[in-house]
Design a protein around this motif. Structure first.
Motif, PDB file in Angstrom:
ATOM      1  N   GLU A 180      -5.840  78.350   8.724  1.00  0.00           N
ATOM      2  CA  GLU A 180      -5.239  78.150   7.180  1.00  0.00           C
ATOM      3  C   GLU A 180      -4.090  79.092   6.827  1.00  0.00           C
ATOM      4  OE1 GLU A 180      -9.017  81.551   6.637  1.00  0.00           O
ATOM      5  OE2 GLU A 180     -10.643  80.951   6.579  1.00  0.00           O
ATOM      6  N   ASN A 181      -3.255  79.237   7.242  1.00  0.00           N
ATOM      7  CA  ASN A 181      -2.306  79.435   6.485  1.00  0.00           C
ATOM      8  C   ASN A 181      -1.364  78.446   6.388  1.00  0.00           C
ATOM      9  OD1 ASN A 181      -2.435  82.220   6.729  1.00  0.00           O
ATOM     10  ND2 ASN A 181      -1.739  83.122   8.291  1.00  0.00           N
ATOM     11  N   ILE A 182      -1.711  77.488   7.325  1.00  0.00           N
ATOM     12  CA  ILE A 182      -1.193  76.239   7.777  1.00  0.00           C
ATOM     13  C   ILE A 182      -1.767  75.374   6.202  1.00  0.00           C
ATOM     14  CG2 ILE A 182      -0.622  73.716   9.179  1.00  0.00           C
ATOM     15  CD1 ILE A 182      -0.669  75.567  11.483  1.00  0.00           C
ATOM     16  N   LEU A 183      -2.951  75.131   6.593  1.00  0.00           N
ATOM     17  CA  LEU A 183      -3.394  74.540   4.921  1.00  0.00           C
ATOM     18  C   LEU A 183      -2.873  74.795   3.573  1.00  0.00           C
ATOM     19  CD1 LEU A 183      -6.881  73.805   6.373  1.00  0.00           C
ATOM     20  CD2 LEU A 183      -5.436  72.402   6.331  1.00  0.00           C
ATOM     21  N   ASP A 184      -3.381  76.541   3.305  1.00  0.00           N
ATOM     22  CA  ASP A 184      -2.283  77.313   2.435  1.00  0.00           C
ATOM     23  C   ASP A 184      -0.909  76.649   2.535  1.00  0.00           C
ATOM     24  OD1 ASP A 184      -4.992  78.220   1.904  1.00  0.00           O
ATOM     25  OD2 ASP A 184      -4.547  80.121   3.174  1.00  0.00           O
ATOM     26  N   LEU A 185      -0.320  76.309   3.530  1.00  0.00           N
ATOM     27  CA  LEU A 185       1.657  76.487   2.710  1.00  0.00           C
ATOM     28  C   LEU A 185       1.250  74.686   2.596  1.00  0.00           C
ATOM     29  CD1 LEU A 185       2.916  77.663   5.862  1.00  0.00           C
ATOM     30  CD2 LEU A 185       3.770  79.012   3.601  1.00  0.00           C
ATOM     31  N   THR A 186       0.280  74.199   3.469  1.00  0.00           N
ATOM     32  CA  THR A 186       0.853  72.626   2.903  1.00  0.00           C
ATOM     33  C   THR A 186       0.401  72.479   0.971  1.00  0.00           C
ATOM     34  OG1 THR A 186       0.364  71.269   4.870  1.00  0.00           O
ATOM     35  CG2 THR A 186      -0.052  70.187   2.942  1.00  0.00           C
ATOM     36  N   GLU A 207       0.455  74.070  -1.495  1.00  0.00           N
ATOM     37  CA  GLU A 207       1.126  74.678  -2.087  1.00  0.00           C
ATOM     38  C   GLU A 207       2.499  73.942  -2.167  1.00  0.00           C
ATOM     39  OE1 GLU A 207       4.019  79.047  -2.286  1.00  0.00           O
ATOM     40  OE2 GLU A 207       2.567  78.904  -0.883  1.00  0.00           O
ATOM     41  N   GLU A 208       2.416  72.980  -1.478  1.00  0.00           N
ATOM     42  CA  GLU A 208       3.392  72.472  -1.039  1.00  0.00           C
ATOM     43  C   GLU A 208       2.923  70.922  -2.256  1.00  0.00           C
ATOM     44  OE1 GLU A 208       7.126  70.758  -0.664  1.00  0.00           O
ATOM     45  OE2 GLU A 208       7.149  72.310  -0.366  1.00  0.00           O
ATOM     46  N   THR A 209       2.209  70.944  -1.449  1.00  0.00           N
ATOM     47  CA  THR A 209       1.293  69.181  -2.830  1.00  0.00           C
ATOM     48  C   THR A 209       1.206  70.384  -3.896  1.00  0.00           C
ATOM     49  OG1 THR A 209      -0.125  68.818  -0.379  1.00  0.00           O
ATOM     50  CG2 THR A 209      -0.721  67.933  -2.477  1.00  0.00           C
ATOM     51  N   GLY A 210       0.849  70.981  -4.563  1.00  0.00           N
ATOM     52  CA  GLY A 210       0.646  71.330  -5.952  1.00  0.00           C
ATOM     53  C   GLY A 210       1.950  71.244  -6.730  1.00  0.00           C
ATOM     54  N   ASN A 211       2.702  72.090  -5.310  1.00  0.00           N
ATOM     55  CA  ASN A 211       4.570  71.800  -6.642  1.00  0.00           C
ATOM     56  C   ASN A 211       4.739  70.608  -6.623  1.00  0.00           C
ATOM     57  OD1 ASN A 211       4.555  74.615  -5.771  1.00  0.00           O
ATOM     58  ND2 ASN A 211       5.548  74.811  -4.080  1.00  0.00           N
ATOM     59  N   PHE A 212       4.265  69.475  -5.829  1.00  0.00           N
ATOM     60  CA  PHE A 212       4.478  68.319  -5.447  1.00  0.00           C
ATOM     61  C   PHE A 212       3.968  67.608  -6.917  1.00  0.00           C
ATOM     62  CE2 PHE A 212       3.324  63.856  -4.621  1.00  0.00           C
ATOM     63  CZ  PHE A 212       4.667  63.528  -4.865  1.00  0.00           C
ATOM     64  N   PHE A 213       2.242  67.763  -7.235  1.00  0.00           N
ATOM     65  CA  PHE A 213       1.573  67.512  -8.151  1.00  0.00           C
ATOM     66  C   PHE A 213       3.149  68.159  -9.646  1.00  0.00           C
ATOM     67  CE2 PHE A 213      -1.760  66.324  -5.529  1.00  0.00           C
ATOM     68  CZ  PHE A 213      -1.041  65.133  -4.927  1.00  0.00           C
ATOM     69  N   SER A 214       2.931  69.823  -9.590  1.00  0.00           N
ATOM     70  CA  SER A 214       3.520  69.891 -10.950  1.00  0.00           C
ATOM     71  C   SER A 214       4.645  69.380 -11.339  1.00  0.00           C
ATOM     72  CB  SER A 214       3.532  71.911 -10.292  1.00  0.00           C
ATOM     73  OG  SER A 214       2.480  71.977  -9.957  1.00  0.00           O
ATOM     74  N   MET A 215       5.313  68.966 -10.043  1.00  0.00           N
ATOM     75  CA  MET A 215       6.475  68.759 -10.972  1.00  0.00           C
ATOM     76  C   MET A 215       7.210  67.351 -11.665  1.00  0.00           C
ATOM     77  SD  MET A 215       9.521  69.665  -7.955  1.00  0.00           S
ATOM     78  CE  MET A 215       8.689  68.980  -6.825  1.00  0.00           C
ATOM     79  N   ALA A 216       5.783  66.650 -11.017  1.00  0.00           N
ATOM     80  CA  ALA A 216       5.543  64.858 -12.069  1.00  0.00           C
ATOM     81  C   ALA A 216       4.466  65.305 -13.034  1.00  0.00           C
ATOM     82  CB  ALA A 216       4.797  64.461  -9.949  1.00  0.00           C
ATOM     83  N   LEU A 266       6.073  59.538  -1.802  1.00  0.00           N
ATOM     84  CA  LEU A 266       5.227  60.439  -0.895  1.00  0.00           C
ATOM     85  C   LEU A 266       5.920  61.460   0.736  1.00  0.00           C
ATOM     86  CD1 LEU A 266       1.620  59.274  -0.753  1.00  0.00           C
ATOM     87  CD2 LEU A 266       2.623  60.881  -2.028  1.00  0.00           C
ATOM     88  N   ASP A 267       7.471  60.886   0.460  1.00  0.00           N
ATOM     89  CA  ASP A 267       7.850  61.065   1.867  1.00  0.00           C
ATOM     90  C   ASP A 267       8.152  62.386   2.174  1.00  0.00           C
ATOM     91  OD1 ASP A 267       7.861  58.182   2.495  1.00  0.00           O
ATOM     92  OD2 ASP A 267      10.345  57.888   2.320  1.00  0.00           O
ATOM     93  N   VAL A 268       8.249  63.225   0.772  1.00  0.00           N
ATOM     94  CA  VAL A 268       9.053  64.348   0.464  1.00  0.00           C
ATOM     95  C   VAL A 268       7.681  65.353   1.319  1.00  0.00           C
ATOM     96  CG1 VAL A 268       8.337  66.489  -0.894  1.00  0.00           C
ATOM     97  CG2 VAL A 268       9.458  64.208  -1.988  1.00  0.00           C
ATOM     98  N   LEU A 269       6.186  64.902   0.971  1.00  0.00           N
ATOM     99  CA  LEU A 269       5.022  65.562   1.718  1.00  0.00           C
ATOM    100  C   LEU A 269       5.082  64.988   3.426  1.00  0.00           C
ATOM    101  CD1 LEU A 269       2.380  65.098  -1.358  1.00  0.00           C
ATOM    102  CD2 LEU A 269       3.641  66.728  -0.385  1.00  0.00           C
ATOM    103  N   THR A 315      -9.191  70.979   4.958  1.00  0.00           N
ATOM    104  CA  THR A 315      -9.741  71.220   3.119  1.00  0.00           C
ATOM    105  C   THR A 315      -9.299  70.646   1.931  1.00  0.00           C
ATOM    106  OG1 THR A 315      -9.071  72.976   1.244  1.00  0.00           O
ATOM    107  CG2 THR A 315      -7.280  72.601   2.651  1.00  0.00           C
ATOM    108  N   ARG A 316      -9.638  70.343   1.129  1.00  0.00           N
ATOM    109  CA  ARG A 316      -9.955  69.433  -0.198  1.00  0.00           C
ATOM    110  C   ARG A 316      -8.486  69.798  -1.069  1.00  0.00           C
ATOM    111  NH1 ARG A 316     -12.933  69.379  -5.474  1.00  0.00           N
ATOM    112  NH2 ARG A 316     -11.450  68.426  -6.090  1.00  0.00           N
ATOM    113  N   VAL A 317      -7.516  68.814  -2.002  1.00  0.00           N
ATOM    114  CA  VAL A 317      -6.191  69.756  -2.148  1.00  0.00           C
ATOM    115  C   VAL A 317      -6.721  69.714  -3.959  1.00  0.00           C
ATOM    116  CG1 VAL A 317      -3.479  68.129  -3.498  1.00  0.00           C
ATOM    117  CG2 VAL A 317      -5.243  67.920  -1.247  1.00  0.00           C
ATOM    118  N   ASN A 318      -6.534  70.745  -3.854  1.00  0.00           N
ATOM    119  CA  ASN A 318      -6.481  71.186  -6.090  1.00  0.00           C
ATOM    120  C   ASN A 318      -6.117  70.535  -6.497  1.00  0.00           C
ATOM    121  OD1 ASN A 318      -7.393  73.651  -4.713  1.00  0.00           O
ATOM    122  ND2 ASN A 318      -5.494  74.961  -4.610  1.00  0.00           N
ATOM    123  N   GLY A 319      -6.953  69.859  -7.353  1.00  0.00           N
ATOM    124  CA  GLY A 319      -6.550  68.596  -8.944  1.00  0.00           C
ATOM    125  C   GLY A 319      -7.881  68.050  -8.706  1.00  0.00           C
ATOM    126  N   GLN A 320      -7.895  68.020 -10.416  1.00  0.00           N
ATOM    127  CA  GLN A 320      -9.496  67.641 -10.850  1.00  0.00           C
ATOM    128  C   GLN A 320      -9.364  65.788 -10.748  1.00  0.00           C
ATOM    129  OE1 GLN A 320     -10.030  68.277 -14.376  1.00  0.00           O
ATOM    130  NE2 GLN A 320     -10.091  70.547 -13.800  1.00  0.00           N
TER     131      GLN A 320
END
Length: 938
Positions: A45-51, A53-62, A219-222, A318-323
Motif C-alpha cells: 500500500e505504501n508503494i502504491l501510495d508513493l506511485t 503521489e508521483e503520478t499526481g505530481n506528474f499530472f499536476s505539473m502538466a 512517461l520516462d519520468v514515471l 489501485t486506480r490512478v486518481n483522476g477523472q
C-alpha cells in the motif's frame, strides 16, 4: 463398533502427544504468517501510495503548465501576434519541466504554434513550427531551430506540409468537452518516446473556443520512478491502462513494439508481450475486481495472490486518481522476500518438535504394549472361533494376574466347543452337499413369509441370487407375485398366506422368471417345525426341457406321418405312371402307325388321338412332379415370355368382370427350369385367383420382377432358401381370402375349400412340388375378405443357355440294322416292333430279360442295337443291359421306362447304357434316338 483396548492405548498415547503439537504449531504458524502478510500488504500500500503521489505530481505539473498557458494567452501577456514572445515562453516551459516533450497552441482558423525538443543536437535544442494563414487564406508553414540560449540556428519554409491541428484527437476532445483533457498514451513522433498529451480550450466571455493549448508529456519520468522503487528483493511496480498497455515500467523505452500491420509506427508493449510473465499473472489474479466497468469498479485497493512455478506471489492494484485517466498502478512481491526467514525458522521448530514427539511416543507405546499384547491375543483367538477356526493357538503368558486367569479359562471353553462343532459341521456338510447339488430348486420360508433357504438351483430357476433372496418376503420377488387368476394353482396361490401352509403333492404349475419368461414346472410342498415355528419347504423342478422334448416329439411324429403319406402317394403315383405310360405307349404307337398308313385319309382323327395321348402323358408327369418322383431336365428359360403367354391364354377364359393387370419386367434374368411345369404353375395360380373372385369379379394383378433376398430377410427361413438373386412371380387377387384355419393346410394333398366339382385339392400341392424341385419357394399372404397374394421365388441363372426347342425332330430317321427288342408287355412290344419294322429295321423281340440274354449269348455280333424296357419281372432292363455290355463291350443299349425309382440318365450312363427314353415313346423321337446310337453320335 467399539474401540479395542489395544488401539485405545495406542491412540490415547498418540493423541496426547501429537494432538497438543497439532493444535499449538498450526496456531503459531498461522498467527506469524498473518502478521507478516499484513506487514506485506502495508508495504505494498505504501508503494502504491508513493506511485500515486508521483503520478499526481506528474499530472499536476502538466495541468498547471497548460492552465498557465491558457491564462497568459487569454490575458494577452503572451499572444500569437508576437511569435517570438510566445516561442520564448514555450521554450521556458520546456526548460522548467524536463518531462515536457512539447507545448503548442492551435486556433479554430488552423493556425498552429508548436515548440518541441530537437532530438538531433546538431540542429539545436528547440524546434519551433509555425502554421499561419493570411487574409486571403493562404497557408505558410515555417520551421525555426534555436540553441539553448534561443539563438536562431536554422529556418525553413515547407510548402508541402499539410498538418492541420484541428483534425487531431487532442484538439477535437478539448473543443468537445471544453475542459482540460488527456489522450491515451502513444509514441511521440519527434522523440520516439512514450507519452501522453493534455490539452485545454481557451474560450471567450461568450464561451466560444478561441484556441486549444496542448502539452506533450513523456512517461520516462514515471518509468524511472517505478524502476527505483524497492519492492522486496525481486518485486516490481508498474502502471497499465485499460488496454493492458504499459504506461510505466523499468526500461519501458527499450521494449517499444512495432505495429502488427507491418508499418513503421511504434507502439507501447502490452503485458502479454513481456518476457517476464509475472506482471500479466499479477493482473489476472485481480481479474474479478477488474471484470466490471474498468477501472471505475476498483474503489479501493485490490489484493490477491497467485502461483508461479513453485513460488507464491502477492499482488495489489489501485486506480490512478483522476477523472479522465483510466490507469492502474500494480505491484507484486514474492512471498519468500518477507516470509522466507520466518518460514525457515518455523520448519526448524517443526523438526525439533517432531523429534521430541517421536521419542515420547515410542516410550508410551512400549508401556502400552505390555498391557495390550495379551488382550489382543485373546481377541484374535475369539475372532478365530467366530470364523469357525478351533485350532490350538499359542499359550498366553501375561505379567498381569487378571489377564492370565481370563486366558486360561478361555482356552478350556474353546476346547469343549471345538469338539461339539466338529460333529455338527460333519452333519451339516452332508446335508448342504445334498441340497446344493440338487437339480431341483429348494426354497424354505418361515411363518412370516420370508425366505430362509435358497439353493443354487433356485437361483438359476427364478433369476435371483442367494444373497438377493435370503431374508426378503416371498411376495417381493417377481416369480411369487400374482400372475394368474386366483383359481389357478400358482406360486402366488401357494405362498400368499404367511401362516397357513398347504402341503402339496407333485403338481404342474407355470412360474414366471425374474426376466418375465414363463417356465413350466412341478412343485411339492411340506411343512416342518424349525425353532418352534412352522416353515414351508418347496421343491420345484424345471420341466421346460421335458415339455420341449414332448413338443418336438409330437412335431417329428406329425412330419413323419406327412412324409409317410407323401411316400405312399408317391409310390402309388409311380406305379400308376408305369402302367399308364405302357398303355399310352400302345395307344400313341398305334396312332402314329395308323397315321403313316393313312396317307392323308383320317389324319385328323389320328392327330386327335395323338394329342389326347400327349395330354395324358403330361398329366402323368404332373402327378410325378407332385409326388417329387420325376426329375426332368432343367434348361435356361426366359420367364417373361412364358408368363406373358400364360396371361394371354388366361385372359380369353376369365369372366369379363375380372380385370387382368400385367406388370412383367422383360429384363428379368433367365432361370433353370422346365417350361411345361412353369407354365402349369402360372396357369394354376391365376385360375385359383379368378375363381376366388367369382361371381362378384375384381382385380387380378400378375407381376414378374427380379428381387434380391438378403441374409437378414425372414423369407429365407420361411422358404428354406439361400441369399441371392431370385425371380418373383406374384399373383394377387381381391377375392374372399383364406381363413387362418385353412392357411396351414392349403398345400396338403386333396385339401380344398372349393365347392364339390370345382377342384381336386392337388393344384397347390403340385405347384409347391414343382417350385421346390426348381430350387425355389412359395410365400402366401392373405386377409379374409380382402384377397390373397401368392409369390413364387425361383433362383436366377445368370449364365444359363437358351432353352432347347420343345418341338420334335423335323423328319423320321430310318435304317436297316438288326435290333434286339425286350419288353414284358405283349401289347407294348408288338407296337414297338411294328414301329421299328416300319422304320426299316430287322427286329428280334423277347418278353423277358433272360430270354433276351440267352438269344444274345448265342451270337453277340448278330445284333447292332438293344432296346429294352426297364421294369420287368425277374431281370430288370438295367441288369440286362449291364450283362450284355459285359459280353460285348461298347454295345449300344437304349433303356425304355414308364417310371422307375432305381434308374436315371446319370446312373444309366455309368453302367454303359447310352440313352434313357421315357414312355410313351413318340415315333420321331424314337427314330432319332436309335439312329444316334447306331451312328455313334453324342
Amino acid at each position: 463398533m467399539k474401540l479395542s483396548i489395544r488401539w485405545g492405548m495406542i491412540l490415547g498415547c498418540i493423541l496426547l502427544i501429537w494432538g497438543t503439537q497439532l493444535i499449538i504449531m498450526p496456531v503459531s504458524i498461522y498467527s506469524s504468517r498473518s502478521v507478516m502478510l499484513d506487514h506485506t500488504r502495508d508495504i505494498m500500500e505504501n508503494i502504491l501510495d508513493l506511485t500515486l503521489e508521483e503520478t499526481g505530481n506528474f499530472f499536476s505539473m502538466a495541468r498547471g503548465a497548460a492552465h498557465l498557458t491558457e491564462r497568459l494567452i487569454a490575458s494577452e501577456i503572451v499572444n500569437t501576434d508576437k511569435n517570438l514572445k510566445l516561442e520564448r515562453y514555450f521554450c521556458d516551459q520546456l526548460n522548467l519541466y524536463p518531462q515536457f516533450a512539447g507545448i503548442y497552441f492551435a486556433t479554430p482558423q488552423g493556425a498552429f504554434y508548436y515548440v518541441n525538443r530537437e532530438p538531433d543536437p546538431a540542429k539545436g535544442t528547440f524546434r519551433f513550427k509555425l502554421i499561419e494563414y493570411d487574409a486571403k487564406g493562404n497557408r505558410t508553414t515555417r520551421f525555426l531551430w534555436r540553441d539553448a540560449d534561443y539563438n536562431l540556428i536554422e529556418k525553413k519554409t515547407d510548402f508541402n506540409d499539410t498538418y492541420d491541428p484541428r483534425t487531431r484527437p487532442w484538439y477535437k476532445k478539448a473543443v468537445k468537452e471544453k475542459s482540460i483533457v488527456w489522450t491515451d498514451p502513444y509514441i511521440f513522433f519527434s522523440s520516439g518516446k512514450p507519452g501522453i498529451t493534455t490539452a485545454g480550450p481557451l474560450t471567450d466571455e461568450a464561451g466560444n473556443v478561441r484556441g486549444v493549448v496542448g502539452v506533450d508529456i513523456e512517461l520516462d519520468v514515471l518509468s524511472g520512478f517505478v524502476g527505483k522503487l524497492r519492492v522486496g528483493k525481486t518485486g516490481m511496480a508498474f502502471i497499465v491502462n485499460r488496454n493492458t498497455e504499459l504506461i510505466a515500467f523499468p526500461g519501458l523505452s527499450r521494449m517499444l513494439k512495432q505495429e502488427e500491420s507491418g508499418n513503421s509506427n511504434i507502439r507501447l508493449p502490452r503485458l502479454t508481450e513481456l518476457e517476464n510473465p509475472l506482471c500479466k499473472m499479477a493482473y489476472e489474479a485481480v481479474g474479478k475486481s477488474l471484470a466490471q466497468d474498468w477501472p471505475s469498479a476498483l474503489k479501493t485497493k485490490a489484493f490477491a495472490s497467485f502461483e508461479a512455478g513453485s513460488k507464491t506471489y502477492y499482488t495489489m492494484f489501485t486506480r490512478v486518481n483522476g477523472q479522465k485517466i483510466s490507469w492502474l498502478v500494480g505491484v507484486y512481491i514474492p512471498e519468500e522476500d518477507y516470509l522466507g526467514a520466518i518460514m525457515a525458522n518455523q520448519r526448524m521448530t517443526l523438526v525439533l518438535t517432531f523429534l521430541a514427539s517421536v521419542v515420547a511416543t515410542i516410550g508410551g507405546l512400549i508401556f502400552a504394549r505390555r498391557i495390550t499384547e495379551p488382550v489382543y491375543a485373546l481377541d484374535q483367538e475369539a475372532r478365530k472361533i467366530k470364523r469357525d477356526d478351533y485350532s490350538q493357538g499359542t499359550k498366553i503368558d501375561s505379567f498381569f494376574g487378571e489377564i492370565q486367569r481370563t486366558a486360561d479359562s478361555f482356552f478350556e471353553m474353546k476346547t469343549a466347543v471345538a469338539t461339539y462343532k466338529k460333529e455338527l459341521r460333519r452333519k451339516e456338510t452332508i446335508h448342504r452337499a445334498i441340497t446344493d447339488t440338487a437339480n431341483e430348486a429348494i426354497v424354505i420360508k418361515d411363518d412370516q413369509g420370508r425366505i430362509s433357504y435358497w439353493n443354487p438351483a433356485a437361483a438359476k430357476l427364478f433369476g435371483y441370487e442367494r444373497d438377493e433372496a435370503l431374508g426378503r418376503h416371498i411376495q417381493e420377488l417377481v416369480p411369487f407375485c400374482r400372475q394368474f387368476n386366483d383359481r389357478d394353482i400358482t406360486l402366488f396361490s401357494l405362498f400368499r398366506d404367511g401362516s397357513d401352509f398347504r402341503e402339496v403333492k407333485t403338481t404342474e404349475i407355470s412360474i414366471t422368471h425374474r426376466s418375465g419368461r414363463e417356465i413350466p414346472a412341478e412343485i411339492s410342498m411340506v411343512t416342518i417345525p424349525l425353532d418352534g415355528k412352522p416353515h414351508a419347504i418347496a421343491v420345484i423342478r424345471d420341466i421346460l426341457n421335458r415339455k420341449q422334448a414332448e413338443a418336438e416329439k409330437l412335431t417329428i411324429w406329425r412330419k413323419l406321418q406327412q412324409a409317410r403319406k407323401m411316400e405312399a402317394i408317391g409310390t402309388l403315383a409311380g406305379g400308376i405312371a408305369h402302367d399308364f405310360n405302357n398303355i399310352l405307349s400302345g395307344i400313341l404307337g398305334h396312332a402314329e402307325l395308323l397315321g403313316l398308313e393313312a396317307h392323308g385319309r383320317g389324319n385328323e382323327h389320328v392327330e386327335g388321338i395323338v394329342a389326347a395321348g400327349e395330354r395324358a402323358r403330361d398329366l402323368v408327369r404332373q402327378i410325378l412332379a407332385f409326388s417329387f418322383q420325376e426329375n426332368r431336365k432343367l434348361v435356361s428359360l426366359n420367364l417373361p415370355g412364358i408368363i406373358d403367354e400364360a396371361c394371354c391364354l388366361m385372359a380369353s377364359s376369365m369372366p369379363k368382370n375380372i380385370m387382368l393387370d400385367r406388370q412383367i419386367d422383360s429384363s428379368c434374368p433367365p432361370v433353370l427350369g422346365d417350361a411345361t411345369q412353369i407354365h402349369q404353375v402360372a396357369l394354376n395360380l391365376m385360375t385359383n385367383a379368378f375363381q376366388a373372385m367369382e361371381p362378384f369379379g375384381g382385380s387380378l394383378k400378375v407381376s414378374l420382377e427380379p428381387v434380391t433376398l438378403e441374409a437378414t430377410s425372414s423369407l429365407l427361413g420361411e422358404m428354406d432358401l439361400k441369399p441371392g438373386l431370385y425371380i418373383r412371380y406374384s399373383v394377387c387377387d381381391t377375392g374372399v381370402g383364406i381363413s387362418p384355419q385353412a392357411m396351414d393346410r392349403i398345400f396338403d394333398p386333396y385339401f380344398t375349400t372349393k365347392p364339390e366339382g370345382r377342384g381336386t385339392g392337388l393344384g397347390l400341392a403340385v405347384i409347391k412340388g414343382i417350385v421346390q424341385n426348381h430350387g425355389g419357394g412359395i410365400h402366401v399372404e392373405s386377409t379374409l375378405g380382402q384377397g390373397s397374394r401368392f409369390s413364387v421365388f425361383l433362383p436366377a441363372s445368370a449364365g444359363g443357355k437358351a432353352p432347347v426347342s420343345l418341338a420334335g425332330p423335323a423328319r423320321v430317321e430310318r435304317g436297316c440294322e438288326h435290333i434286339l427288342l425286350v419288353d414284358d408287355q405283349k401289347s407294348v412290344i408288338n407296337v414297338e416292333r411294328q414301329i421299328l419294322e416300319v422304320l426299316g429295321y430287322r427286329v428280334t423281340s423277347r418278353l423277358s430279360g433272360q430270354e433276351a440274354l440267352d438269344v444274345f449269348s448265342k451270337d453277340p455280333d448278330a445284333f447292332d442295337l438293344v432296346v429294352t424296357d426297364m421294369s420287368m419281372p425277374g431281370m430288370t432292363g438295367d441288369e440286362l443291359g449291364a450283362k450284355l455290355i459285359a459280353i460285348r463291350p461298347g454295345l449300344p443299349v437304349i433303356l425304355l421306362t414308364g417310371y422307375s425309382e432305381t434308374i436315371n440318365r446319370d446312373r444309366a450312363k455309368k453302367m454303359g447304357i447310352r440313352n434313357l427314353i421315357l414312355k410313351p415313346v413318340r415315333l420321331k423321337e424314337f427314330s432319332v434316338a436309335i439312329r444316334k446310337e447306331l451312328d455313334g453320335k453324342e
